[in-house]
Design an enzyme around this catalytic site. Structure first.
Site, mmCIF file in Angstrom:
data_model
loop_
_atom_site.group_PDB
_atom_site.id
_atom_site.type_symbol
_atom_site.label_atom_id
_atom_site.label_comp_id
_atom_site.label_asym_id
_atom_site.label_seq_id
_atom_site.Cartn_x
_atom_site.Cartn_y
_atom_site.Cartn_z
ATOM 1 N N HIS A 1 1.331 -3.371 -5.824
ATOM 2 C CA HIS A 1 1.380 -3.978 -4.495
ATOM 3 C C HIS A 1 2.431 -3.337 -3.598
ATOM 4 O O HIS A 1 2.457 -3.585 -2.379
ATOM 5 C CB HIS A 1 1.661 -5.484 -4.628
ATOM 6 N N ASP B 1 -2.457 -2.929 -0.378
ATOM 7 C CA ASP B 1 -2.660 -4.381 -0.385
ATOM 8 C C ASP B 1 -4.024 -4.752 -0.957
ATOM 9 O O ASP B 1 -4.841 -3.890 -1.305
ATOM 10 C CB ASP B 1 -2.502 -4.926 1.035
#
Length: 421
Positions: free
Chosen positions: A392, A396
């Site tokens: 992450h 995304d």
């Protein structure tokens, strides 16, 4: 002073290695590219060739020691010593400690203090973990150098004295009969398992792991495999599985979303998008461990060629016929957990990749099918889950899902029969 052979960089992420075995001795003549020692890294055990020709005049590191890249290992072509034991490792001294003057008619005193010794990393590590003051130890190595065996002997001696103190107290107490109980057996952790453990912990500490999944309808591919599997195996010598189809679809998706095919170094502020695709395939080594075999420039293979390459790499790893180049350099990894009947898996990212795909088991189940006219029906279809663990820090959830759905769309709708011609 002769030529110094140093610990080489044996891979992009390799920072240290353990000396397994010296293949030469002091006094031996070696030629350039002759193997001189065996080294174990977190990736592979390998022989190291000599970068120079000459006579071995000193071995600077003991077998069993772990040293960092760049540490001096051996001297070639210097003044040979009559003592065939290991010499002191040559380490760059960045301190400004003055050199003591020694009279010519006096013998050099033993060196025993931590500040004056060039100790191996494993000795310092063991001493620190067991609260041992190195300045109070006189080693048994050359020039009283403290060795790993000295530390281990001291640790062993400490452990045997503690129970004796407890026995003195027991003499004053009432005798208690021991209760028989089942005992656990402890074995030394295999080197490969230890390396896997270290790499997995490092990956979890490095990347912000998130897992996302989609369900795939494999019915069209399953029908195609059933039609051609006998002919394919006769021609190629191995079975056509679902993995090559998933791999081709993944490679195409990596071209579409290059951020998933990248490396990310937050400390150095570098994010590198690779213009090549080196596909890593995680291979189970008969339950003894897991290695990732690398298919370099995997986007240059068609479906049949990639199926052949996956089989070849898996066989090399299981038969221990691989080199360092076969298990390093991947830019994206696939873990085929479905071969062990998995439902859904959250794999750990293979550093320095930023994502890893897990293929889950493919099974028949009832599925709602929407017809072109909008009507619904229920059919039995071959379906399975694809799980993506991604970093992450790098991208995304929208990118992760678009990447996964690209793979899903290809697997369900592409005309795969044309790729096998």
């Amino acid at each position: 002073m002769g030529e110094i052979v140093k610990m080489p960089q044996l891979g992009e992420t390799v920072t240290e290695g353990t000396i397994l075995r010296w293949l030469v001795s002091v006094g031996d003549e070696v030629k350039e590219d002759d193997p001189i020692l065996e080294i174990s890294t977190d990736k592979v055990d390998t022989e190291v060739p000599s970068p120079f020709s000459g006579k071995v005049t000193a071995l600077l590191v003991d077998e069993g020691e772990t040293v960092e890249v760049g540490v001096s290992l051996m001297e070639l072509g210097g003044e040979a010593s009559s003592d065939t034991t290991k010499s002191e490792p040559v380490v760059e001294d960045k301190s400004e400690t003055p050199v003591e003057q020694v009279e010519e008619n006096k013998a050099e005193p033993p060196v025993s203090g931590d500040k004056n010794q060039q100790l191996s990393p494993i000795v310092r590590k063991l001493a620190k973990e067991n609260n041992i003051d190195l300045s109070e130890i006189t080693g048994t190595g050359k020039n009283n150098r403290i060795t790993r065996k000295d530390i281990e002997m001291l640790i062993s001696a400490d452990s045997t004295t503690k129970p004796q103190a407890q026995e003195v107290k027991k003499e004053k107490s009432v005798e208690v009969k021991p209760v028989e109980s089942k005992k656990s057996t402890g074995d030394e952790i295999p080197r490969l398992r230890k390396r896997i453990a270290e790499n997995m912990i490092l990956s979890k500490q490095t990347s912000a792991h998130v897992m996302t999944s989609v369900e795939v309808d494999y019915e069209n591919i399953s029908n195609l495999r059933n039609k051609i599997k006998a002919d394919f195996k006769q021609k190629e010598g191995f079975s056509l599985t679902f993995l090559p189809f998933i791999s081709v679809a993944t490679i195409n998706a990596l071209r579409e979303f290059p951020v998933v095919n990248s490396s990310f170094d937050l400390a150095d502020n570098v994010h590198e998008l690779h213009d090549f695709i080196n596909l890593g395939i995680a291979v189970d080594l008969n339950r003894e461990g897991l290695l990732v075999g690398t298919i370099k420039d995997s986007d240059s293979f068609n479906l049949r060629g990639l199926a052949r390459k996956i089989t070849e790499v898996s066989s090399q790893l299981r038969n221990k016929e691989y080199g360092l180049e076969d298990v390093t350099g991947s830019t994206f990894t696939i873990s085929n957990n479905g071969s062990f009947n998995s439902f859904i898996t959250s794999p750990i990212i293979n550093q320095p990749n930023v994502a890893i795909l897990s293929t889950e088991s493919i099974k028949k189940k009832p599925v709602v099918i929407e017809s072109p006219d909008g009507s619904d029906s229920i059919a039995i279809r071959n379906t399975g889950v694809l799980s993506l663990t991604w970093d992450h820090r790098v991208f995304d959830g929208s990118t992760a899902l678009m990447f996964l759905n690209s793979i899903k769309d290809q697997l369900e709708n592409h005309t795969w029969s044309e790729d096998l011609n």
